[in-house]
Design an enzyme around this catalytic site. Structure first.
Site, PDB file in Angstrom:
ATOM      1  N   ARG A   1       0.847  -1.212   0.000  1.00  0.00           N
ATOM      2  CA  ARG A   1       0.000   0.000   0.000  1.00  0.00           C
ATOM      3  C   ARG A   1       0.868   1.241   0.000  1.00  0.00           C
ATOM      4  O   ARG A   1       0.569   2.223  -0.655  1.00  0.00           O
ATOM      5  CB  ARG A   1      -0.944  -0.013   1.194  1.00  0.00           C
TER       6      ARG A   1
ATOM      7  N   ASP B   1       0.348  -6.682  -3.661  1.00  0.00           N
ATOM      8  CA  ASP B   1      -1.092  -6.480  -3.445  1.00  0.00           C
ATOM      9  C   ASP B   1      -1.558  -5.538  -4.540  1.00  0.00           C
ATOM     10  O   ASP B   1      -0.742  -5.013  -5.314  1.00  0.00           O
ATOM     11  CB  ASP B   1      -1.376  -5.886  -2.054  1.00  0.00           C
TER      12      ASP B   1
ATOM     13  N   HIS C   1      -6.379 -10.205  -4.550  1.00  0.00           N
ATOM     14  CA  HIS C   1      -5.487  -9.057  -4.289  1.00  0.00           C
ATOM     15  C   HIS C   1      -4.378  -8.984  -5.339  1.00  0.00           C
ATOM     16  O   HIS C   1      -3.226  -8.686  -4.999  1.00  0.00           O
ATOM     17  CB  HIS C   1      -4.876  -9.152  -2.888  1.00  0.00           C
TER      18      HIS C   1
ATOM     19  N   GLU D   1      -9.472 -13.279   0.654  1.00  0.00           N
ATOM     20  CA  GLU D   1     -10.414 -12.362   0.031  1.00  0.00           C
ATOM     21  C   GLU D   1     -10.482 -12.417  -1.499  1.00  0.00           C
ATOM     22  O   GLU D   1     -10.724 -11.409  -2.137  1.00  0.00           O
ATOM     23  CB  GLU D   1     -10.113 -10.923   0.480  1.00  0.00           C
TER      24      GLU D   1
ATOM     25  N   TRP E   1      -6.857 -14.849  10.700  1.00  0.00           N
ATOM     26  CA  TRP E   1      -7.050 -13.395  10.854  1.00  0.00           C
ATOM     27  C   TRP E   1      -8.508 -13.017  11.051  1.00  0.00           C
ATOM     28  O   TRP E   1      -8.808 -12.034  11.703  1.00  0.00           O
ATOM     29  CB  TRP E   1      -6.457 -12.644   9.654  1.00  0.00           C
TER      30      TRP E   1
ATOM     31  N   TYR F   1      -4.721  -6.622  14.855  1.00  0.00           N
ATOM     32  CA  TYR F   1      -4.649  -5.714  13.707  1.00  0.00           C
ATOM     33  C   TYR F   1      -4.258  -4.322  14.204  1.00  0.00           C
ATOM     34  O   TYR F   1      -5.079  -3.560  14.704  1.00  0.00           O
ATOM     35  CB  TYR F   1      -5.976  -5.717  12.933  1.00  0.00           C
TER      36      TYR F   1
ATOM     37  N   GLU G   1      -2.917   1.075   4.244  1.00  0.00           N
ATOM     38  CA  GLU G   1      -3.614   1.965   3.311  1.00  0.00           C
ATOM     39  C   GLU G   1      -3.556   3.426   3.742  1.00  0.00           C
ATOM     40  O   GLU G   1      -3.287   4.319   2.949  1.00  0.00           O
ATOM     41  CB  GLU G   1      -5.090   1.567   3.190  1.00  0.00           C
TER      42      GLU G   1
HETATM   43  C1  ACM Z   1      -6.465  -9.722   5.524  1.00  0.00           C
HETATM   44  O1  ACM Z   1      -6.574  -8.895   6.437  1.00  0.00           O
HETATM   45  N1  ACM Z   1      -7.145  -9.582   4.393  1.00  0.00           N
HETATM   46  C2  ACM Z   1      -5.606 -10.877   5.653  1.00  0.00           C
END
Ligand code: ACM
Ligand code: ZN
Length: 705
Positions: free
Chosen positions: A180, A209, A286, A342, A408, A433, A485
């Site tokens: 990011r 990513d 991603h 994701e 996670w 996190y 980000e």
């Molecule tokens: C994640 O936070 N998408 C691993």
């Protein structure tokens, strides 16, 4: 090097007057530091009478397996000296070698002791310090303990003590999202210094990513000529744009990448600090930047608009194997992290190549297609003598046989994987996190919706209740993640790591069941002083504001405990306390994920039944906006009342429209309310959702007075 800020003024004065001699027994404990002061707390220690007062010049003797002149001995001596020098870059000590054990202030004997290479025995007496360790790692960690104790000592003196220390978990990691925002190698090395001090031993580098590819790959030059650069620095500007990339060297191009020589330098620095660097190459989701560079790897062959690689096409595997071969040749780590989180998988459902692959391989659905893809990548990685780690979504459709799971999305995935015999690294977002805001969002950098205080991070216990001993033994350790980000500056990233990385370190290293947050917080405040003095930017723990005040105590109001009916249901992912949540008197905190906020993916249309007709003077509901998490304020809220609750009998008593932009970064609350003079039994609130796909509405309570 920055000037010392917190500890040092005192230290300098004291050092100048009394560093050359020992103080009298009766005066000595005041201000001296000991093992009770350090983070992570040692496994066990005893404190004895007396103190050691280091002189300005400290003599170091190192012996490896009884041989002072061996190569290993020379390496260790060098390592000890440099770790000591680094530790005291901000304090006026000098260290020099001695070949005579008898005149040493610090004696290091390596190659002695138990099987855990990271363990050590440290003794501080009035005459000096001795370290015994089975291996260089243990000796290194003993030195970190000394460095931290000396840094925390107000007088420079150390309490006489015996410390027997070893880690609880083998894996103690921090994650760096360099996609990011690209970070320099110097930044990473600086964080390794802090990691070493904290006895953290894994640096997880999220190298790729959708925001940019960050690693030179000789066979795929477009990844760094093009996919490493974007025309916007600010995340929300780029996100609101078409999210394109640009050629390196274009005016305003923002990004960067590590050359292989950069990585070799990083790896060398890491090895000197007993840190393993684990590269992450994201797949199959991603991967927008990969597809921008090589559009043929997506399902529809288009350059933009795809984030998932196509697992149906053979070219995808050829590409990834080419990349991984170079990655594995460069990084000596046991693991390669292959992402796996994701993936949308939407395009796979209609892609002819994906459908063909599913048919040929007998795969029932796209989850199984993902599982096929991950298993195939695992086979390739295993064939090169390495193992994969993946985010917990790699369990979808069946977990690859040797995979290690990084849990996670809470810890459920980790518990399930460990229970089925897989190794697990715990990094549940609610506790690990570090990109979640650590204090009141109005005082903090722009965040992503979560709220994670030092206290909460510290409270995490990786061995979940109900796990069998066998499953517990599969938990390799813990990691703190920092998604970047909204953290363009290096200093902001540091601010988010420290002090919460201290909590990760202590959970990873120190024995279970001995946590005491008040004591930890005191040690953390002192350690923040040391990091600040060394030029790190850190969070201001002393002036922590804390949780949203409204959420601290239940509120009483006319509607409390009343039945709520829903014309359209709340979303199952964010039920708060369920059907009674909006009248339970509990207001939400800083995060929509705290179990107090109820979430809607449709317009909200609810009716509160007061039980009987009553005079009503006030009706209100607070909503939240944090666009980085797709949470928006309603466009409009209509408040109406009725005596019997039947359709057609409601009369509108208030209509409130949004008066805050839906493009502002940051967290906002707005109460949509009305003052009225009514007598009624039923109150209906209709909140109109913004027209964006996937947008959420969140509210915590319907307040009636
Ligand atoms: C994640 O936070 N998408 C691993
Ligand atoms: Zn496809």
């Amino acid at each position: 090097m920055k000037l010392l800020k917190k500890i040092p003024a005192v230290v300098f004065i004291l050092l100048s007057v009394q560093f050359y001699g020992k103080t009298a027994e009766s005066e000595q404990h005041c201000g001296a530091a000991g093992p009770q002061d350090i983070i992570p707390a040692p496994a066990s220690y005893e404190i004895h009478d007396g103190t050691f007062s280091p002189g300005h010049e400290l003599k170091l003797f190192v012996e490896t397996a009884g041989k002072p002149c061996s190569d290993a001995g020379r390496n260790l001596r060098q390592e000890m000296i440099s770790s000591f020098r680094e530790g005291f870059g901000t304090l006026p000590y000098v260290i020099s070698e001695t070949s005579g054990k008898s005149d040493a202030d610090i004696t290091v004997l390596s190659g002695t002791g138990g099987p855990d290479s990271e363990s050590y025995l440290l003794s501080v007496t009035e005459d000096g310090i001795s370290i015994e360790a089975p291996d260089a790692a243990g000796a290194f960690y003993a030195m970190q303990s000394i460095v931290m104790m000396m840094g925390m000592s107000e007088t420079g003196d150390l309490r006489c003590c015996t410390v027997r220390d070893n880690p609880r978990f083998a894996y103690r990691g921090l994650h760096f999202d360099v996609s990011r925002h690209f970070r320099s190698k110097e930044f990473l090395m600086k964080q390794m210094d802090a990691m070493a001090l904290l006895k953290l031993n894994r640096m997880h580098l999220h190298l790729t990513d959708g925001a940019g590819w960050r690693l030179e790959i000789g066979a795929c030059p477009r990844l760094t000529e093009f996919a490493a650069w974007r025309p916007y620095r600010k995340w929300s500007d780029w996100w609101a744009s078409e999210r394109h990339y640009c050629e390196a060297g274009t005016a305003g191009a923002y990004g960067g990448f590590y050359t292989k020589d950069d990585i070799r330098e990083i790896l060398e620095y890491a090895a000197e600090r007993h840190i393993e660097v684990i590269p992450e190459i994201e797949m199959p989701g991603h991967s927008d930047e990969v597809i921008a560079a090589y559009p043929e790897l997506s399902c529809n062959g288009r350059q933009y608009g795809n984030c998932d690689l196509c697992p149906g096409k053979e070219e995808t595997y050829v590409f990834l194997e080419t990349v991984l071969e170079e990655v594995m040749a460069l990084f000596p780590s046991e693991y390669v992290h292959i992402g796996g989180d994701e993936a949308s998988k939407e395009a796979w459902k209609t892609c002819p190549d994906c459908r063909k692959r599913m048919q040929e391989e007998g795969l029932e659905n796209v989850d199984e297609l993902q599982s096929y893809f991950i298993r195939r990548m695992e086979k390739f990685v295993n064939a090169h003598g390495k193992r994969i780690i993946g985010w917990d979504e790699i369990m979808q459709g069946g977990l690859a046989p040797d995979a290690t799971v990084m849990s996670w999305r809470g810890s459920e995935g980790g518990v399930a994987a460990a229970s089925s015999g897989h190794d697990v690294i715990m990094t549940p977002n609610g506790y690990c996190y570090l990109n979640y805001t650590q204090d009141a969002p109005f005082r903090e950098p722009v965040g992503m919706g979560g709220y994670l205080t030092l206290e909460k991070a510290y409270s995490y216990e990786p061995e979940e209740p109900g796990m069998t001993p066998e499953a517990r033994s599969r938990i390799l350790g813990i990691q703190g993640n920092l998604w970047a980000e909204y953290l363009p500056e290096d200093s902001l990233a540091e601010y988010m790591y420290y002090p919460r990385a201290f909590a990760i370190a202590e959970t990873g290293w120190s024995p279970a069941g001995k946590k005491d947050f008040r004591d930890f917080r005191k040690r953390a405040a002192a350690l923040l002083g040391i990091l600040e003095a060394r030029g790190y930017r850190t969070f201001d723990l002393e002036n922590e504001y804390g949780e949203r005040k409204e959420s601290l105590h239940p509120v009483s109001h006319l509607g409390r405990g009343c039945v709520v009916s829903y014309a359209s249901p709340y979303d199952g992912k964010y039920p708060a306390s369920g059907p009674g949540a909006l009248t339970d008197g509990l207001l939400g905190g800083w995060s929509y994920g705290d179990g107090r906020w109820q979430g809607f993916l449709t317009d909200m249309d609810i009716t509160v039944d007061l039980g009987e007709t009553k005079p009503v003077r006030y009706i209100g509901a607070t909503f939240m906006q944090i666009i980085s998490a797709w949470v928006y304020l309603p466009e409009k809220v209509e408040i109406s009342v009725s005596d019997d609750g039947k359709d057609g009998t409601f009369r509108t008593v208030g209509t409130v429209s949004r008066d805050l932009s839906d493009t502002l970064d940051g967290l906002y609350f707005k109460t949509y309310d009305t003052v009225c003079d009514e007598t009624c039994r039923y109150i209906r609130i209709r909140a109109e959702k913004p027209g964006r796909d996937g947008a959420w509405l969140f509210t915590d309570e319907i307040t009636v007075n």
